[in-house]
Write an enzyme that holds these catalytic residues in place. Structure first.
Site, mmCIF file in Angstrom:
data_model
loop_
_atom_site.group_PDB
_atom_site.id
_atom_site.type_symbol
_atom_site.label_atom_id
_atom_site.label_comp_id
_atom_site.label_asym_id
_atom_site.label_seq_id
_atom_site.Cartn_x
_atom_site.Cartn_y
_atom_site.Cartn_z
ATOM 1 N N SER A 190 41.053 51.096 38.213
ATOM 2 C CA SER A 190 40.047 50.491 37.857
ATOM 3 C C SER A 190 39.199 50.999 36.770
ATOM 4 C CB SER A 190 39.161 49.949 38.936
ATOM 5 O OG SER A 190 37.948 49.393 38.443
ATOM 6 N N TYR A 233 37.815 46.361 31.216
ATOM 7 C CA TYR A 233 37.122 45.237 30.709
ATOM 8 C C TYR A 233 36.724 45.243 29.245
ATOM 9 C CZ TYR A 233 36.600 44.139 35.860
ATOM 10 O OH TYR A 233 36.578 43.913 37.163
ATOM 11 N N THR A 268 41.192 43.165 31.782
ATOM 12 C CA THR A 268 40.823 42.031 32.545
ATOM 13 C C THR A 268 40.010 41.017 31.980
ATOM 14 O OG1 THR A 268 41.209 43.541 34.398
ATOM 15 C CG2 THR A 268 39.711 41.439 34.853
ATOM 16 N N LYS A 280 45.270 40.699 32.063
ATOM 17 C CA LYS A 280 45.241 40.378 33.758
ATOM 18 C C LYS A 280 43.963 39.130 33.796
ATOM 19 C CE LYS A 280 43.864 42.142 38.209
ATOM 20 N NZ LYS A 280 42.428 41.680 38.642
ATOM 21 N N HIS A 299 41.528 36.994 40.181
ATOM 22 C CA HIS A 299 40.712 38.018 40.759
ATOM 23 C C HIS A 299 40.365 38.212 42.188
ATOM 24 C CE1 HIS A 299 38.368 41.040 38.267
ATOM 25 N NE2 HIS A 299 37.797 41.175 39.514
HETATM 26 C C1 FNR Z 1 39.102 43.775 42.574
HETATM 27 N N1 FNR Z 1 39.769 43.427 41.571
HETATM 28 C C2 FNR Z 1 39.416 44.048 40.334
HETATM 29 N N2 FNR Z 1 40.167 43.744 39.159
HETATM 30 C C3 FNR Z 1 40.084 44.464 38.247
HETATM 31 O O1 FNR Z 1 40.751 44.115 37.042
HETATM 32 N N3 FNR Z 1 39.119 45.563 38.054
HETATM 33 C C4 FNR Z 1 38.431 45.606 39.003
HETATM 34 O O2 FNR Z 1 37.570 46.648 39.101
HETATM 35 C C5 FNR Z 1 38.764 44.894 40.179
HETATM 36 N N4 FNR Z 1 37.808 45.626 41.324
HETATM 37 C C6 FNR Z 1 38.117 44.844 42.354
HETATM 38 C C7 FNR Z 1 37.286 45.075 43.655
HETATM 39 C C8 FNR Z 1 37.838 44.702 44.865
HETATM 40 C C9 FNR Z 1 37.159 45.044 46.029
HETATM 41 C C10 FNR Z 1 38.657 43.776 45.026
HETATM 42 C C11 FNR Z 1 39.028 43.073 46.349
HETATM 43 C C12 FNR Z 1 39.298 43.262 43.918
HETATM 44 C C13 FNR Z 1 40.778 42.400 41.491
HETATM 45 C C14 FNR Z 1 42.176 42.731 41.961
HETATM 46 O O3 FNR Z 1 42.620 43.710 40.958
HETATM 47 C C15 FNR Z 1 43.160 41.742 42.255
HETATM 48 O O4 FNR Z 1 43.069 40.956 41.305
HETATM 49 C C16 FNR Z 1 42.962 40.935 43.429
HETATM 50 O O5 FNR Z 1 42.363 42.229 44.456
HETATM 51 C C17 FNR Z 1 44.072 40.356 44.276
HETATM 52 O O6 FNR Z 1 43.674 39.600 45.459
HETATM 53 P P1 FNR Z 1 43.963 40.102 46.726
HETATM 54 O O7 FNR Z 1 45.459 40.694 46.793
HETATM 55 O O8 FNR Z 1 43.008 41.246 47.096
HETATM 56 O O9 FNR Z 1 43.914 39.025 47.672
#
Ligand code: FNR
Length: 389
Positions: A106, A129, A155, A251, A275
């Site tokens: 991330s 980002y 993202t 994404k 997300h």
């Molecule tokens: C995320 N997600 C996320 N996506 C991204 O592009 N950058 C990020 O820093 C984060 N940070 C993040 C933190 C936490 C705690 C979660 C749960 C999710 C989104 C992640 O990449 C993904 O899209 C989702 O988690 C997918 O859904 P599920 O599988 O967690 O239900």
């Protein structure tokens, strides 16, 4: 308690983490409608059972983003994982490497790309980002290039941050110091404190040496979220495409129009994602829009997928509906918070076994057979899922 499925890992994570961090992982935005729909809508599809097929030899390997991988899934980008387990990103990357699957770092990780690369030679993706400070973005792109990152994930669904009410209550992103309430939460988790806080409060990797983001991951979380460019447009994707020659995945795509536009802007892959229900509450579940997005793109670029994946059956459904690969989010992070690298390995191993058994009982032996069979391997269910189909 033994961990025999992802829900067990989730429960173990809840027991191990201070509430502020468990809620940050587990929660979604506003009413959490989309968060719930992501998981529930997989039930709209049933799997067709086929019998009397010799399934002794099964191959779970898959190719996406330019490489063959041992399993049809990867670890997706999740921020602040070094707060959930000491050196959490390194632990997760090591588990991914051992399983032969990619790890995504991330933009808001505690570890830096360089630190991951020192410990792991596995396939590595870096998530970005669009940040207001373009010179910082340029530095991160250079870093990714220098460390041989195989794909950048841009993202695009986070122009503003969705309000996650659990975080509001706990003060995640609004605290810049440890309040008495937070100290009490920490005191209830002494093992977590001893492991994660022993060398001081962790710092976000990209904020280290950049005092404008404050000190300590809690303060940095809020300041970094404010760095995300609210005015991002398709021009920013073109800007990144010009600067990054490697593979680029976009994404946060949730409709066919945006998918086509991303392809037109030079993306090598799109990631169907909301997300994890943390942004636009009320947006459709990812599994419900996957078929139309995959159909709109054909074979031009790869379609990747995330959202609500807690079971191997769900991975199989996403692949049958057109995904080339699936990203895990919370599923692996629960494993990490429960038991570090071992916990992530356990989740990967459980999901791999579930995928393998599911495919066998469907009479399918490989990903190419799964793709060939496509949606004909599924059946629309009556009366389940959030859409009431
Ligand atoms: C995320 N997600 C996320 N996506 C991204 O592009 N950058 C990020 O820093 C984060 N940070 C993040 C933190 C936490 C705690 C979660 C749960 C999710 C989104 C992640 O990449 C993904 O899209 C989702 O988690 C997918 O859904 P599920 O599988 O967690 O239900």
């Amino acid at each position: 308690m033994a961990i025999i499925n992802v829900e067990d890992a989730r429960k173990a994570a809840r027991r191990k983490l201070p509430r502020i961090f468990f809620d940050y992982i587990d929660g979604g935005s506003f009413s959490e409608t989309t968060l719930c729909a992501n998981e529930a809508d997989f039930a709209r599809y049933e799997l067709r059972q086929r019998v009397l097929v010799d399934v002794r030899e099964r191959d779970l390997s898959t190719t996406f983003l330019g490489k063959a991988h041992a399993l049809p899934f990867a670890l997706g980008p999740v921020g602040f994982t070094g707060l959930f387990w000491r050196s959490g990103e390194l632990a997760a990357a090591a588990a991914a490497e051992r399983a032969g699957i990619p790890f995504s770092l991330s933009n808001f990780a505690i570890a830096t790309i360089g630190e991951i690369r020192q410990k792991s030679a596995g396939p590595l993706y870096a998530q970005l980002y669009v940040l207001r400070d373009r010179s910082l973005m340029e530095a991160l792109i250079e870093d990714a290039e220098r460390h041989g990152v195989e794909a950048l994930i841009l993202t695009v669904d986070t122009a503003v941050t969705g309000v996650r009410e659990r975080d509001e209550r706990n003060g995640f992103r609004s605290l810049d110091r440890i309040t008495p309430r937070l100290a009490l939460q920490f005191a209830r988790r002494p093992r977590w404190c001893a492991a994660v806080l022993s060398a001081g409060f962790p710092q976000v990797g990209i904020a280290r040496g950049r005092p404008q983001f404050g000190s300590g991951a809690l303060a940095q979380a809020g300041n970094l979220a404010r760095q995300i460019e609210q005015g991002l447009t398709w021009d920013d994707l073109a800007w990144l495409r010009e600067r990054w020659r490697g593979r680029l995945a976009v994404k946060g795509i949730l409709c066919a129009e945006d998918a086509r536009r991303a392809v037109g802007s030079g993306a090598d892959a799109i990631i169907v994602s909301n997300h994890g229900g943390r942004q636009l509450d009320g947006a459709p579940s990812t599994i419900s829009v996957l078929p139309e997005i995959a159909a709109s793109i054909g074979n031009e670029v790869e379609v990747l997928f995330d959202g609500g994946v807690r079971r191997g059956t769900q991975i199989v459904k996403a692949l049958a509906l057109g995904a080339h690969g699936v990203f895990l989010g919370r599923a692996y992070v629960y494993g990490l918070a429960a038991d570090g690298e071992r916990g992530v390995s356990r989740v990967i191993e459980l999901l791999a076994a579930e995928v393998s058994i599911t495919m066998a009982l469907m009479g399918v032996r490989s990903f190419s057979e799964l793709r060939q069979g496509g949606s004909a391997l599924l059946r629309q269910s009556l009366g389940t899922g959030s859409g009431g189909m």
